[in-house]
Design a protein around this motif. Structure first.
Motif, PDB file in Angstrom:
ATOM      1  N   VAL A 418       0.866  -1.190   0.000  1.00 40.21           N
ATOM      2  CA  VAL A 418       0.000   0.000   0.000  1.00 40.21           C
ATOM      3  C   VAL A 418       0.892   1.226   0.000  1.00 40.21           C
ATOM      4  O   VAL A 418       1.763   1.364   0.884  1.00 40.21           O
ATOM      5  CB  VAL A 418      -0.938   0.025   1.229  1.00 40.21           C
ATOM      6  CG1 VAL A 418      -1.802   1.286   1.208  1.00 40.21           C
ATOM      7  CG2 VAL A 418      -1.809  -1.222   1.274  1.00 40.21           C
ATOM      8  N   GLU A 419       0.713   2.086  -1.020  1.00 34.22           N
ATOM      9  CA  GLU A 419       1.527   3.293  -1.163  1.00 34.22           C
ATOM     10  C   GLU A 419       3.018   2.965  -1.122  1.00 34.22           C
ATOM     11  O   GLU A 419       3.803   3.597  -0.416  1.00 34.22           O
ATOM     12  CB  GLU A 419       1.167   4.304  -0.074  1.00 34.22           C
ATOM     13  CG  GLU A 419      -0.259   4.829  -0.187  1.00 34.22           C
ATOM     14  CD  GLU A 419      -0.614   5.846   0.894  1.00 34.22           C
ATOM     15  OE1 GLU A 419       0.103   5.897   1.930  1.00 34.22           O
ATOM     16  OE2 GLU A 419      -1.592   6.595   0.703  1.00 34.22           O
ATOM     17  N   GLU A 420       3.369   1.887  -1.864  1.00 34.10           N
ATOM     18  CA  GLU A 420       4.751   1.447  -2.067  1.00 34.10           C
ATOM     19  C   GLU A 420       5.427   0.934  -0.787  1.00 34.10           C
ATOM     20  O   GLU A 420       6.645   0.796  -0.742  1.00 34.10           O
ATOM     21  CB  GLU A 420       5.593   2.570  -2.688  1.00 34.10           C
ATOM     22  CG  GLU A 420       5.082   3.006  -4.061  1.00 34.10           C
ATOM     23  CD  GLU A 420       5.961   4.074  -4.690  1.00 34.10           C
ATOM     24  OE1 GLU A 420       6.891   4.546  -4.010  1.00 34.10           O
ATOM     25  OE2 GLU A 420       5.720   4.395  -5.866  1.00 34.10           O
ATOM     26  N   GLU A 421       4.641   0.631   0.229  1.00 30.30           N
ATOM     27  CA  GLU A 421       5.195   0.030   1.441  1.00 30.30           C
ATOM     28  C   GLU A 421       4.576  -1.353   1.655  1.00 30.30           C
ATOM     29  O   GLU A 421       3.396  -1.558   1.340  1.00 30.30           O
ATOM     30  CB  GLU A 421       4.928   0.911   2.663  1.00 30.30           C
ATOM     31  CG  GLU A 421       5.803   2.153   2.687  1.00 30.30           C
ATOM     32  CD  GLU A 421       5.817   2.801   4.074  1.00 30.30           C
ATOM     33  OE1 GLU A 421       5.945   2.041   5.062  1.00 30.30           O
ATOM     34  OE2 GLU A 421       5.691   4.032   4.153  1.00 30.30           O
ATOM     35  N   VAL A 422       5.387  -2.289   2.206  1.00 28.31           N
ATOM     36  CA  VAL A 422       4.942  -3.661   2.421  1.00 28.31           C
ATOM     37  C   VAL A 422       4.437  -3.821   3.857  1.00 28.31           C
ATOM     38  O   VAL A 422       5.090  -3.380   4.813  1.00 28.31           O
ATOM     39  CB  VAL A 422       6.085  -4.671   2.157  1.00 28.31           C
ATOM     40  CG1 VAL A 422       5.606  -6.097   2.406  1.00 28.31           C
ATOM     41  CG2 VAL A 422       6.616  -4.521   0.745  1.00 28.31           C
ATOM     42  N   TYR A 423       3.261  -4.468   3.980  1.00 33.70           N
ATOM     43  CA  TYR A 423       2.660  -4.705   5.295  1.00 33.70           C
ATOM     44  C   TYR A 423       2.227  -6.171   5.410  1.00 33.70           C
ATOM     45  O   TYR A 423       1.926  -6.826   4.408  1.00 33.70           O
ATOM     46  CB  TYR A 423       1.412  -3.825   5.495  1.00 33.70           C
ATOM     47  CG  TYR A 423       1.677  -2.342   5.451  1.00 33.70           C
ATOM     48  CD1 TYR A 423       1.974  -1.634   6.612  1.00 33.70           C
ATOM     49  CD2 TYR A 423       1.585  -1.642   4.250  1.00 33.70           C
ATOM     50  CE1 TYR A 423       2.192  -0.262   6.574  1.00 33.70           C
ATOM     51  CE2 TYR A 423       1.804  -0.273   4.197  1.00 33.70           C
ATOM     52  CZ  TYR A 423       2.111   0.408   5.365  1.00 33.70           C
ATOM     53  OH  TYR A 423       2.336   1.771   5.320  1.00 33.70           O
ATOM     54  N   ASP A 424       2.196  -6.653   6.657  1.00 28.00           N
ATOM     55  CA  ASP A 424       1.546  -7.933   6.928  1.00 28.00           C
ATOM     56  C   ASP A 424       0.048  -7.707   6.920  1.00 28.00           C
ATOM     57  O   ASP A 424      -0.444  -6.702   7.446  1.00 28.00           O
ATOM     58  CB  ASP A 424       1.962  -8.491   8.297  1.00 28.00           C
ATOM     59  CG  ASP A 424       3.411  -8.910   8.329  1.00 28.00           C
ATOM     60  OD1 ASP A 424       3.874  -9.479   7.333  1.00 28.00           O
ATOM     61  OD2 ASP A 424       4.073  -8.656   9.354  1.00 28.00           O
ATOM     62  N   ALA A 425      -0.682  -8.652   6.320  1.00 22.85           N
ATOM     63  CA  ALA A 425      -2.130  -8.466   6.221  1.00 22.85           C
ATOM     64  C   ALA A 425      -2.857  -9.784   6.398  1.00 22.85           C
ATOM     65  O   ALA A 425      -2.297 -10.865   6.191  1.00 22.85           O
ATOM     66  CB  ALA A 425      -2.491  -7.832   4.882  1.00 22.85           C
ATOM     67  N   PHE A 426      -4.119  -9.645   6.747  1.00 27.64           N
ATOM     68  CA  PHE A 426      -4.988 -10.793   6.989  1.00 27.64           C
ATOM     69  C   PHE A 426      -6.261 -10.600   6.172  1.00 27.64           C
ATOM     70  O   PHE A 426      -6.918  -9.554   6.268  1.00 27.64           O
ATOM     71  CB  PHE A 426      -5.311 -10.896   8.477  1.00 27.64           C
ATOM     72  CG  PHE A 426      -6.276 -11.991   8.812  1.00 27.64           C
ATOM     73  CD1 PHE A 426      -5.825 -13.268   9.077  1.00 27.64           C
ATOM     74  CD2 PHE A 426      -7.644 -11.744   8.873  1.00 27.64           C
ATOM     75  CE1 PHE A 426      -6.704 -14.286   9.399  1.00 27.64           C
ATOM     76  CE2 PHE A 426      -8.537 -12.758   9.191  1.00 27.64           C
ATOM     77  CZ  PHE A 426      -8.062 -14.043   9.451  1.00 27.64           C
ATOM     78  N   SER A 427      -6.603 -11.623   5.338  1.00 26.29           N
ATOM     79  CA  SER A 427      -7.817 -11.530   4.529  1.00 26.29           C
ATOM     80  C   SER A 427      -9.012 -11.985   5.351  1.00 26.29           C
ATOM     81  O   SER A 427      -9.001 -13.066   5.923  1.00 26.29           O
ATOM     82  CB  SER A 427      -7.691 -12.406   3.279  1.00 26.29           C
ATOM     83  OG  SER A 427      -8.941 -12.539   2.643  1.00 26.29           O
ATOM     84  N   ASP A 428     -10.041 -11.149   5.399  1.00 25.18           N
ATOM     85  CA  ASP A 428     -11.221 -11.523   6.175  1.00 25.18           C
ATOM     86  C   ASP A 428     -12.144 -12.453   5.399  1.00 25.18           C
ATOM     87  O   ASP A 428     -13.137 -12.937   5.939  1.00 25.18           O
ATOM     88  CB  ASP A 428     -11.996 -10.268   6.603  1.00 25.18           C
ATOM     89  CG  ASP A 428     -12.778  -9.650   5.458  1.00 25.18           C
ATOM     90  OD1 ASP A 428     -12.326  -9.769   4.296  1.00 25.18           O
ATOM     91  OD2 ASP A 428     -13.834  -9.039   5.727  1.00 25.18           O
ATOM     92  N   ALA A 429     -11.807 -12.700   4.126  1.00 25.15           N
ATOM     93  CA  ALA A 429     -12.660 -13.557   3.292  1.00 25.15           C
ATOM     94  C   ALA A 429     -11.905 -14.782   2.781  1.00 25.15           C
ATOM     95  O   ALA A 429     -12.263 -15.370   1.766  1.00 25.15           O
ATOM     96  CB  ALA A 429     -13.214 -12.765   2.122  1.00 25.15           C
ATOM     97  N   GLY A 430     -10.813 -15.152   3.461  1.00 30.31           N
ATOM     98  CA  GLY A 430     -10.075 -16.345   3.056  1.00 30.31           C
ATOM     99  C   GLY A 430      -9.022 -16.069   2.001  1.00 30.31           C
ATOM    100  O   GLY A 430      -8.311 -15.057   2.049  1.00 30.31           O
TER     101      GLY A 430
END
Length: 453
Positions: A418-430
């Protein structure tokens, strides 16, 4: 003349004793028979097949004149019985069986393969219908295989093949002997009357007396502690327990990395599972390698490629394949009914053991970390926000509602940009595939929560 006569007398006096002793030794060696005896008093299963192989090999090594099986069994696995039958038919030493009480089902097949059958008063032979673990009759393809095996065995050993088939199938009627709807089982008297038994005996010594063997030496099978341990470990029940420990240890370690002893228990169980099967010629090198590759692929999927994709599924399949095929003899795949049945049984043992292992690991894991001895491994206390604990900051709050793209596959955890930065993320829909547009919809447990656009 007189001198020659006396010289001849002297020579005869010297050589006659030697000739006499030589003849006595020769006669003695002819009279004394080596009789090798071993017992089949348990369920017919891989340990009994192993025991029989060892017995026949030892009998050959000591040049036994005769092998006698002391039989008392209610039956067991058809595959193991068929292996024993084949070994007996191929034996160059005569093999007799003394039915001490029962020779039912698989025991009847083994008995019929022997050169002679002797039965104790009150003993029984027959009832060879193939049944499952619950005692229910198996489909006709299994009965057909057993009928054929019983018939061919009876033909080779000089017994009535129709009687042998009637011991499997209640629809086969032998005139004057069996009725329709009844699986044939002989008493001692009936077996002698209809040519399925050579005689009645109370003991092994009575059998030898009926065989007119007066001078004999009985050599009984002596199993070592190592033999008992190997026989114990290759039993289907113990194999199932070891599979549970293998899978449970792997699952527990992956859920709580760094604990240590679950993976050690898994490794020890794997050694105890494969080593005896390998020594017995059941587990081949490639089957062990398949299992190891499967474990590596699962580990790679979890630690290097978070989620559960191709590597994880392939690893699981290889683990199941290695564990299953190691339990059965498959030097060559003949795809016979017996071999398919053996593989199917091994497969179900593996699947059921894995299922129970995972359920057990989940349950025990929840209890384990609550014990005083191991409570330090996991954090038991909760850090409430209203008490001042927080892990959010303005940067994360700022990007909620913004869109980005997935850098890795989310299954459901992964990386996003997001905006050229990397983040850990969790999908709420699998599951969300790589390079898909996503929107940040929240922030929870130190991870951004996203949804595919």
């Amino acid at each position: 003349m007189m001198r020659s006569f006396f010289f001849s007398i002297i020579l005869l006096g010297l050589f006659l004793p030697a000739l006499s002793f030589g003849n006595n030794d020769s006669l003695s060696s002819v009279k004394v028979k080596k009789v090798y005896v071993f017992k089949i008093h348990e369920e017919i299963a891989p340990p009994i097949w192993r025991k029989t192989k060892m017995a026949l090999e030892e009998a050959r090594n000591i040049s036994a004149d005769l092998v006698i099986i002391d039989m008392n069994t209610y039956g067991g696995a058809v595959v193991s019985a068929d292996s024993i039958r084949t070994a007996i038919l191929a034996s160059d030493i005569p093999v007799y069986v003394f039915i001490n009480n029962n020779a039912a089902s698989a025991g009847a097949l083994i008995s019929i393969s022997c050169d002679s059958i002797y039965m104790k008063p009150g003993a029984n032979i027959g009832a060879a219908t193939v049944v499952n673990q619950e005692g229910k009759k198996m489909p006709d393809k299994y009965q057909s295989y057993m009928r054929s095996t019983m018939r061919s065995t009876a033909e080779v050993s000089g017994r009535d093949p129709q009687i042998a088939e009637a011991m499997v199938d209640e629809s086969i009627v032998v005139e004057g002997i069996s009725k329709e709807g009844q699986v044939l089982t002989f008493t001692t008297y009936e077996a002698i009357k209809y040519g399925f038994c050579e005689g009645e005996a109370e003991s092994i010594r009575d059998v030898l007396e009926l065989l007119h063997i007066e001078e004999y030496k009985i050599i009984k099978q002596e199993l070592t502690i190592a033999d008992h341990i190997i026989g114990f470990l290759i039993s289907p029940f113990i194999s199932g327990i070891l599979i549970m420990v293998i899978i449970g240890g792997l699952y527990f370690e992956l859920q709580s990395p760094g604990v240590g002893f679950p993976i050690a228990a898994s490794a020890i169980a794997a050694l105890l599972y494969f080593a005896p099967l390998y020594l017995e010629g059941l587990a081949e090198n490639w089957e062990v390698v398949i299992f190891i590759i499967g474990v590596i692929l699962v580990a790679v999927e979890i630690f290097a490629l978070p989620g559960f994709g191709v590597a994880g599924i392939s690893g699981g399949v290889l683990i199941i394949t290695g564990l299953t095929l190691s339990m059965v003899e498959n030097t060559t795949f003949t795809f016979s009914t017996a071999q398919i049945d053996s593989i199917a049984k091994a497969f179900f043992i593996v699947i059921i053991a894995m299922f129970l292992s995972i359920l057990g690991s989940i349950y025990l894991g929840s209890k384990f970390f609550k014990t005083s001895a191991f409570s330090h491994i996991a954090l038991a206390a909760t850090q409430e926000k209203n008490k001042g604990y927080t892990i959010s900051d303005e940067k994360y709050e700022h990007i909620i509602g913004k869109e980005g793209v997935t850098q890795s596959i989310l299954r459901p955890v992964g990386k996003i940009i997001v905006e050229e930065e990397v983040y850990d993320a969790f999908s709420d829909a699998g599951f969300i595939d790589r390079e898909k547009r996503i929107r940040v919809i929240g922030y929870r447990n130190a991870q951004l929560v996203v949804r595919e656009v």
